[in-house]
Design a protein around this motif. Structure first.
Motif, PDB file in Angstrom:
ATOM      1  N   ASP A  47       0.860  -1.184   0.000  1.00 30.91           N
ATOM      2  CA  ASP A  47       0.000   0.000   0.000  1.00 30.91           C
ATOM      3  C   ASP A  47       0.897   1.236   0.000  1.00 30.91           C
ATOM      4  N   THR A  48       0.647   2.143  -0.947  1.00 30.30           N
ATOM      5  CA  THR A  48       1.568   3.261  -1.170  1.00 30.30           C
ATOM      6  C   THR A  48       0.802   4.572  -1.202  1.00 30.30           C
ATOM      7  N   TRP A  49       1.376   5.579  -0.519  1.00 34.49           N
ATOM      8  CA  TRP A  49       0.797   6.916  -0.500  1.00 34.49           C
ATOM      9  C   TRP A  49       1.914   7.928  -0.749  1.00 34.49           C
ATOM     10  N   ALA A  50       1.533   9.138  -1.144  1.00 34.75           N
ATOM     11  CA  ALA A  50       2.499  10.239  -1.206  1.00 34.75           C
ATOM     12  C   ALA A  50       1.802  11.491  -0.707  1.00 34.75           C
ATOM     13  N   SER A 140      -7.039  11.812   7.731  1.00 37.08           N
ATOM     14  CA  SER A 140      -7.631  10.506   7.463  1.00 37.08           C
ATOM     15  C   SER A 140      -6.698   9.726   6.534  1.00 37.08           C
ATOM     16  N   THR A 141      -6.905   8.424   6.448  1.00 34.74           N
ATOM     17  CA  THR A 141      -6.071   7.593   5.585  1.00 34.74           C
ATOM     18  C   THR A 141      -6.605   7.670   4.153  1.00 34.74           C
ATOM     19  N   PRO A 142      -5.837   8.246   3.222  1.00 31.89           N
ATOM     20  CA  PRO A 142      -6.329   8.328   1.838  1.00 31.89           C
ATOM     21  C   PRO A 142      -6.400   6.939   1.199  1.00 31.89           C
ATOM     22  N   ASP A 143      -7.160   6.841   0.126  1.00 28.82           N
ATOM     23  CA  ASP A 143      -7.141   5.605  -0.651  1.00 28.82           C
ATOM     24  C   ASP A 143      -5.714   5.357  -1.118  1.00 28.82           C
ATOM     25  N   PRO A 144      -5.186   4.170  -0.877  1.00 28.75           N
ATOM     26  CA  PRO A 144      -3.804   3.886  -1.270  1.00 28.75           C
ATOM     27  C   PRO A 144      -3.707   3.484  -2.741  1.00 28.75           C
ATOM     28  N   LEU A 145      -2.510   3.629  -3.285  1.00 26.59           N
ATOM     29  CA  LEU A 145      -2.143   2.938  -4.515  1.00 26.59           C
ATOM     30  C   LEU A 145      -1.604   1.586  -4.076  1.00 26.59           C
ATOM     31  N   ASN A 146      -2.336   0.525  -4.355  1.00 28.00           N
ATOM     32  CA  ASN A 146      -1.942  -0.813  -3.891  1.00 28.00           C
ATOM     33  C   ASN A 146      -1.029  -1.457  -4.923  1.00 28.00           C
ATOM     34  N   LEU A 147       0.260  -1.151  -4.793  1.00 25.82           N
ATOM     35  CA  LEU A 147       1.221  -1.717  -5.736  1.00 25.82           C
ATOM     36  C   LEU A 147       1.261  -3.233  -5.577  1.00 25.82           C
ATOM     37  N   VAL A 184       4.979   3.706   2.460  1.00 24.05           N
ATOM     38  CA  VAL A 184       4.659   2.354   1.988  1.00 24.05           C
ATOM     39  C   VAL A 184       4.368   1.470   3.193  1.00 24.05           C
ATOM     40  N   SER A 185       3.279   0.712   3.105  1.00 22.26           N
ATOM     41  CA  SER A 185       2.988  -0.329   4.090  1.00 22.26           C
ATOM     42  C   SER A 185       3.093  -1.679   3.402  1.00 22.26           C
ATOM     43  N   ALA A 186       3.985  -2.523   3.901  1.00 17.45           N
ATOM     44  CA  ALA A 186       4.051  -3.919   3.433  1.00 17.45           C
ATOM     45  C   ALA A 186       2.872  -4.627   4.085  1.00 17.45           C
ATOM     46  N   CYS A 187       1.767  -4.704   3.350  1.00 18.99           N
ATOM     47  CA  CYS A 187       0.437  -5.024   3.914  1.00 18.99           C
ATOM     48  C   CYS A 187       0.474  -6.244   4.841  1.00 18.99           C
ATOM     49  N   PRO A 188      -0.036  -6.082   6.071  1.00 16.55           N
ATOM     50  CA  PRO A 188      -0.029  -7.192   7.031  1.00 16.55           C
ATOM     51  C   PRO A 188      -1.062  -8.276   6.743  1.00 16.55           C
ATOM     52  N   GLN A 189      -1.844  -8.114   5.685  1.00 17.81           N
ATOM     53  CA  GLN A 189      -2.951  -9.058   5.436  1.00 17.81           C
ATOM     54  C   GLN A 189      -2.440 -10.508   5.359  1.00 17.81           C
ATOM     55  N   ASP A 190      -2.899 -11.330   6.292  1.00 18.78           N
ATOM     56  CA  ASP A 190      -2.525 -12.746   6.302  1.00 18.78           C
ATOM     57  C   ASP A 190      -3.759 -13.632   6.445  1.00 18.78           C
TER      58      ASP A 190
END
Ligand SMILES: [Zn+2]
Length: 209
Positions: A47-50, A140-147, A184-190
């Motif tokens: 998940d990526t933001w700028a 607030s957390t914007p919509d990410p670019l999910n690379l 960048v968040s290295a998505c924790p989704q497991d």
């Protein structure tokens, strides 16, 4: 954009910032400089933001989709902020090109709905923490670019979450078109296999000069 530009974009600059799997990180990138987002071990959604250097503008997926004229960014596309100003140019992509601009960052509510224990790591908290560590106050957390995230759209408009097919060592390279902080968040989704089934989450590495 030409093959030559894409090839030149893969020469990585020397400063590496490792984003441990399941966590977030941020790097400052000056206008005209590049950042490489590297899927070091493969299949990891990032998940990526700028945001602008003072937090005043934010990379916006809805504005970017209009600017690009499509849903998924490709090499040569310009991504814009919420003031419609050019923010990032995608100058190389060796991942195979599956990226998502439609799905919200994972958050405590998402994991609660999936039946996780309270306190599961999530991209929304990672964004806020990384931004705070960079000295900026998160809104607030914007919509990410999910690379590297594979979300195909069926002819009837329905969405499915598939496993990333990004190879190990593949990368997306951006040129900053204004001074910015890239998060960048290295998505924790497991619990949903968006980052494959081989022990996600895994690290993402950022290379800057
Ligand atoms: Zn996530």
């Amino acid at each position: 954009m030409s093959e030559g530009v894409a090839t030149a974009g893969t020469a990585r600059p020397g400063s590496r910032t490792t984003v441990t799997g399941g966590t977030g990180g941020a790097v400052r990138v000056a206008a005209g400089h590049r950042v490489h987002v590297v899927n070091t071990l493969g299949q990891q959604v990032a998940d990526t933001w700028a945001v602008g250097p003072h937090g005043g503008s934010t990379l916006s997926m809805s504005h970017t989709r209009l600017a690009m004229g499509r849903v998924t960014p490709r090499v040569g596309d310009v991504l814009v902020d919420d003031l419609r100003q050019p923010m990032l140019a995608m100058v190389a992509d060796t991942s195979g090109g599956g990226h998502d601009t439609l799905i919200a960052a994972c958050d405590p509510q998402r994991y609660r709905a999936l039946g996780a224990e309270a306190g599961h790591a999530n991209c929304s908290d990672n964004y806020r923490a990384a931004l705070a560590a960079a000295g900026l106050a998160p809104r607030s957390t914007p919509d990410p670019l999910n690379l590297f995230m594979a979300v195909p759209i069926a002819p009837d408009g329905s969405l499915t979450l598939e496993s990333s097919s990004a190879p190990a060592g593949s990368e997306v390279v951006f040129e900053a078109l204004q001074d910015l902080v890239l998060i960048v968040s290295a998505c924790p989704q497991d619990m949903v296999p968006i980052s494959g089934t081989t022990s996600p989450p895994r690290q993402i590495d950022l290379y800057t000069d």
